[in-house]
Write a protein that holds these residues in place. Structure first.
Motif, PDB file in Angstrom:
ATOM      1  N   LEU A  16     -23.267   9.346  82.290  1.00  0.00           N
ATOM      2  CA  LEU A  16     -22.645  10.541  81.825  1.00  0.00           C
ATOM      3  C   LEU A  16     -23.647  10.906  80.398  1.00  0.00           C
ATOM      4  O   LEU A  16     -24.120  11.842  80.157  1.00  0.00           O
ATOM      5  CB  LEU A  16     -21.542  10.669  81.460  1.00  0.00           C
ATOM      6  CG  LEU A  16     -20.700  12.056  80.676  1.00  0.00           C
ATOM      7  CD1 LEU A  16     -21.330  13.101  81.754  1.00  0.00           C
ATOM      8  CD2 LEU A  16     -19.303  11.924  80.707  1.00  0.00           C
ATOM      9  N   LEU A  17     -23.679   9.784  79.571  1.00  0.00           N
ATOM     10  CA  LEU A  17     -24.310  10.010  78.190  1.00  0.00           C
ATOM     11  C   LEU A  17     -25.811  10.274  78.373  1.00  0.00           C
ATOM     12  O   LEU A  17     -26.640  11.102  77.718  1.00  0.00           O
ATOM     13  CB  LEU A  17     -24.212   8.968  77.415  1.00  0.00           C
ATOM     14  CG  LEU A  17     -22.550   8.558  76.801  1.00  0.00           C
ATOM     15  CD1 LEU A  17     -22.511   7.215  76.135  1.00  0.00           C
ATOM     16  CD2 LEU A  17     -22.455   9.856  75.905  1.00  0.00           C
ATOM     17  N   LEU A  18     -26.630   9.581  79.483  1.00  0.00           N
ATOM     18  CA  LEU A  18     -27.902   9.709  79.948  1.00  0.00           C
ATOM     19  C   LEU A  18     -28.111  11.048  80.223  1.00  0.00           C
ATOM     20  O   LEU A  18     -29.129  11.822  79.833  1.00  0.00           O
ATOM     21  CB  LEU A  18     -28.098   8.967  80.775  1.00  0.00           C
ATOM     22  CG  LEU A  18     -29.663   8.818  81.334  1.00  0.00           C
ATOM     23  CD1 LEU A  18     -30.770   8.679  80.241  1.00  0.00           C
ATOM     24  CD2 LEU A  18     -29.914   8.052  82.724  1.00  0.00           C
ATOM     25  N   THR A  19     -27.075  11.773  80.970  1.00  0.00           N
ATOM     26  CA  THR A  19     -27.445  13.097  81.534  1.00  0.00           C
ATOM     27  C   THR A  19     -27.251  14.107  80.378  1.00  0.00           C
ATOM     28  O   THR A  19     -28.215  14.936  80.280  1.00  0.00           O
ATOM     29  CB  THR A  19     -26.117  13.273  82.581  1.00  0.00           C
ATOM     30  OG1 THR A  19     -26.304  12.333  83.747  1.00  0.00           O
ATOM     31  CG2 THR A  19     -26.497  14.804  83.223  1.00  0.00           C
ATOM     32  N   ARG A  20     -26.056  13.738  79.736  1.00  0.00           N
ATOM     33  CA  ARG A  20     -26.271  14.794  78.551  1.00  0.00           C
ATOM     34  C   ARG A  20     -27.409  14.666  77.670  1.00  0.00           C
ATOM     35  O   ARG A  20     -27.404  15.714  77.001  1.00  0.00           O
ATOM     36  CB  ARG A  20     -24.847  14.346  77.776  1.00  0.00           C
ATOM     37  CG  ARG A  20     -23.367  14.817  78.445  1.00  0.00           C
ATOM     38  CD  ARG A  20     -22.304  14.325  77.489  1.00  0.00           C
ATOM     39  NE  ARG A  20     -21.307  14.535  78.192  1.00  0.00           N
ATOM     40  CZ  ARG A  20     -19.768  14.254  77.619  1.00  0.00           C
ATOM     41  NH1 ARG A  20     -20.246  13.455  76.399  1.00  0.00           N
ATOM     42  NH2 ARG A  20     -18.890  14.112  78.052  1.00  0.00           N
ATOM     43  N   SER A  21     -27.798  14.067  77.490  1.00  0.00           N
ATOM     44  CA  SER A  21     -29.113  13.297  76.069  1.00  0.00           C
ATOM     45  C   SER A  21     -30.120  14.209  76.802  1.00  0.00           C
ATOM     46  O   SER A  21     -31.037  14.344  75.621  1.00  0.00           O
ATOM     47  CB  SER A  21     -29.277  11.974  76.287  1.00  0.00           C
ATOM     48  OG  SER A  21     -30.033  11.330  77.289  1.00  0.00           O
ATOM     49  N   ASP A  22     -30.424  14.480  77.912  1.00  0.00           N
ATOM     50  CA  ASP A  22     -31.747  15.116  78.143  1.00  0.00           C
ATOM     51  C   ASP A  22     -32.759  14.119  78.091  1.00  0.00           C
ATOM     52  O   ASP A  22     -34.113  14.795  77.929  1.00  0.00           O
ATOM     53  CB  ASP A  22     -31.872  16.488  77.649  1.00  0.00           C
ATOM     54  CG  ASP A  22     -31.090  17.630  77.996  1.00  0.00           C
ATOM     55  OD1 ASP A  22     -30.440  18.614  77.316  1.00  0.00           O
ATOM     56  OD2 ASP A  22     -30.477  17.311  79.387  1.00  0.00           O
ATOM     57  N   LEU A  23     -32.738  12.961  77.826  1.00  0.00           N
ATOM     58  CA  LEU A  23     -33.760  12.061  77.642  1.00  0.00           C
ATOM     59  C   LEU A  23     -34.051  11.342  78.942  1.00  0.00           C
ATOM     60  O   LEU A  23     -33.397  11.341  79.693  1.00  0.00           O
ATOM     61  CB  LEU A  23     -33.388  11.038  76.667  1.00  0.00           C
ATOM     62  CG  LEU A  23     -33.219  11.457  75.366  1.00  0.00           C
ATOM     63  CD1 LEU A  23     -32.409  10.234  74.353  1.00  0.00           C
ATOM     64  CD2 LEU A  23     -34.237  11.860  74.637  1.00  0.00           C
ATOM     65  N   ASN A  24     -35.217  10.980  79.120  1.00  0.00           N
ATOM     66  CA  ASN A  24     -35.805  10.054  80.432  1.00  0.00           C
ATOM     67  C   ASN A  24     -35.042   8.683  79.841  1.00  0.00           C
ATOM     68  O   ASN A  24     -34.620   8.362  78.915  1.00  0.00           O
ATOM     69  CB  ASN A  24     -36.888  10.060  80.648  1.00  0.00           C
ATOM     70  CG  ASN A  24     -37.946   9.590  79.397  1.00  0.00           C
ATOM     71  OD1 ASN A  24     -37.680   8.726  78.935  1.00  0.00           O
ATOM     72  ND2 ASN A  24     -39.081   9.964  79.290  1.00  0.00           N
ATOM     73  N   GLN A  25     -35.051   7.793  81.138  1.00  0.00           N
ATOM     74  CA  GLN A  25     -34.544   6.534  80.827  1.00  0.00           C
ATOM     75  C   GLN A  25     -35.104   5.622  79.720  1.00  0.00           C
ATOM     76  O   GLN A  25     -34.500   4.863  78.972  1.00  0.00           O
ATOM     77  CB  GLN A  25     -34.411   5.739  81.972  1.00  0.00           C
ATOM     78  CG  GLN A  25     -33.553   6.070  83.151  1.00  0.00           C
ATOM     79  CD  GLN A  25     -33.450   5.206  84.271  1.00  0.00           C
ATOM     80  OE1 GLN A  25     -33.422   4.047  84.094  1.00  0.00           O
ATOM     81  NE2 GLN A  25     -32.251   5.621  85.146  1.00  0.00           N
ATOM     82  N   SER A  26     -36.527   5.810  79.673  1.00  0.00           N
ATOM     83  CA  SER A  26     -37.246   4.948  78.672  1.00  0.00           C
ATOM     84  C   SER A  26     -36.909   5.515  77.251  1.00  0.00           C
ATOM     85  O   SER A  26     -36.585   4.464  76.295  1.00  0.00           O
ATOM     86  CB  SER A  26     -38.892   5.114  78.798  1.00  0.00           C
ATOM     87  OG  SER A  26     -39.381   4.639  80.220  1.00  0.00           O
ATOM     88  N   ALA A  27     -36.601   6.916  76.952  1.00  0.00           N
ATOM     89  CA  ALA A  27     -36.365   7.216  75.646  1.00  0.00           C
ATOM     90  C   ALA A  27     -34.995   7.005  75.422  1.00  0.00           C
ATOM     91  O   ALA A  27     -34.707   6.586  74.196  1.00  0.00           O
ATOM     92  CB  ALA A  27     -36.525   8.549  75.540  1.00  0.00           C
ATOM     93  N   PHE A  28     -33.986   6.931  76.264  1.00  0.00           N
ATOM     94  CA  PHE A  28     -32.581   6.805  76.098  1.00  0.00           C
ATOM     95  C   PHE A  28     -32.548   5.121  75.710  1.00  0.00           C
ATOM     96  O   PHE A  28     -31.669   4.810  74.725  1.00  0.00           O
ATOM     97  CB  PHE A  28     -31.905   6.949  77.565  1.00  0.00           C
ATOM     98  CG  PHE A  28     -30.499   6.699  77.281  1.00  0.00           C
ATOM     99  CD1 PHE A  28     -29.781   5.387  77.339  1.00  0.00           C
ATOM    100  CD2 PHE A  28     -29.486   7.794  76.992  1.00  0.00           C
ATOM    101  CE1 PHE A  28     -28.408   5.342  77.284  1.00  0.00           C
ATOM    102  CE2 PHE A  28     -28.253   7.828  76.974  1.00  0.00           C
ATOM    103  CZ  PHE A  28     -27.523   6.475  76.891  1.00  0.00           C
TER     104      PHE A  28
END
Length: 285
Positions: A16-28
């Protein structure tokens, strides 16, 4: 609480946090101080292991959510400065009598200790169950047996005041031999429940077990040491809260579990005996 349930909640909230962040997995991953492969493993569900304590704290701080929400303790995402500043991490190594956990028990003697176990309460386990669980978790049998004995002796002290609250379904699942106990023999399960009933009678009223409906309430495993601190168990470590406000908040959470109990301490031993007397071979309880 089953470690698999804990890791599932964490994984869902991480996604959920990844989706909200609008970041790709590398940036997250970079934002929380891990590499992309580590993030992929956390999100895959291939393992029940939680990330390192530092990673948990980094995630909570970076995305401004509370650690208890991230780990499933609360539905409230908010985090206060008081709670974040009061966090400590204590590893859960073998050798219970040498850990800070044993020290906290000693310091809290004479005050009320509130305890939500992850499974069968430690001091109520038979040696057969200790050995079985040590085998599947790769923890030291000696260390777990030492912890069980320490807690029994602690609860025999006249100044002890301990309340334990857990879902009654944990005991029903155990009696059926389901979940992590699917390979624990029926005879050993029956002996475990009878042993539990005997100790519940023996230790009452300094040790009081409340059983609530796990479909109506939820709690992560934790121990509240009087007014001093609370330790939240997250697998191989404890997240420790020392500030008054979060300790009081967790105490209210525990008291709400007790209010929801449908089996009270004077009924708990009979409940365990009833489970022990039933036929496990039929697969029904």
């Amino acid at each position: 609480m089953d470690k698999r349930d804990l890791s599932t909640i964490f994984r869902e909230r991480l996604k959920l946090l990844l989706t909200r962040s609008d970041l790709n997995q590398s940036a997250f991953a970079s934002a929380v101080g891990i590499d992309r492969s580590a993030l992929s493993q956390l999100m895959s569900g291939a393992s029940t292991r939680l990330p390192r304590a530092e990673t948990l704290l980094n995630i909570a701080a970076e995305f401004k959510v509370s650690l208890d929400w991230l780990l499933g303790l609360s539905q409230d995402e908010g985090v206060t400065g008081e709670i974040r500043e009061s966090l400590e991490i204590e590893e859960a190594p073998d050798g219970f009598d040498r850990t800070l956990l044993a020290k906290w028990f000693a310091e809290a003697a004479g005050t009320k200790i509130r305890y939500v176990p992850a499974g069968i309460p430690d001091l109520l386990r038979t040696r057969a169950l200790v050995d079985y669980e040590a085998n599947i978790t790769n923890r030291s049998r000696l260390a777990q047996a030492s912890e069980t004995q320490y807690r029994i002796e602690y609860n025999r002290r006249p100044e002890t005041d301990m309340e334990v609250c857990m879902p009654r379904h944990t005991l029903e699942i155990f009696a059926r031999g389901l979940g992590v106990w699917d390979r624990f023999p029926a005879a050993d399960r029956q002996q475990q429940l009878a042993h539990m009933a005997t100790l519940l009678d023996d230790l009452y009223p300094t040790f009081r077990l409340f059983l609530y409906d796990g479909r109506m309430r939820y709690s992560i495993p934790l121990t509240i040491f009087g007014p001093y601190r609370a330790a939240i168990y997250v697998g191989d470590m404890y997240v420790v809260l020392n500030a008054t406000q979060p300790v009081q908040a967790l105490t209210r959470h525990f008291d709400n579990l007790i209010r929801a109990a449908d089996i009270n301490p004077h009924e708990a031993a009979a409940f365990a005996r009833n489970l022990a007397s039933m036929s496990f071979a039929s697969g029904t309880v």
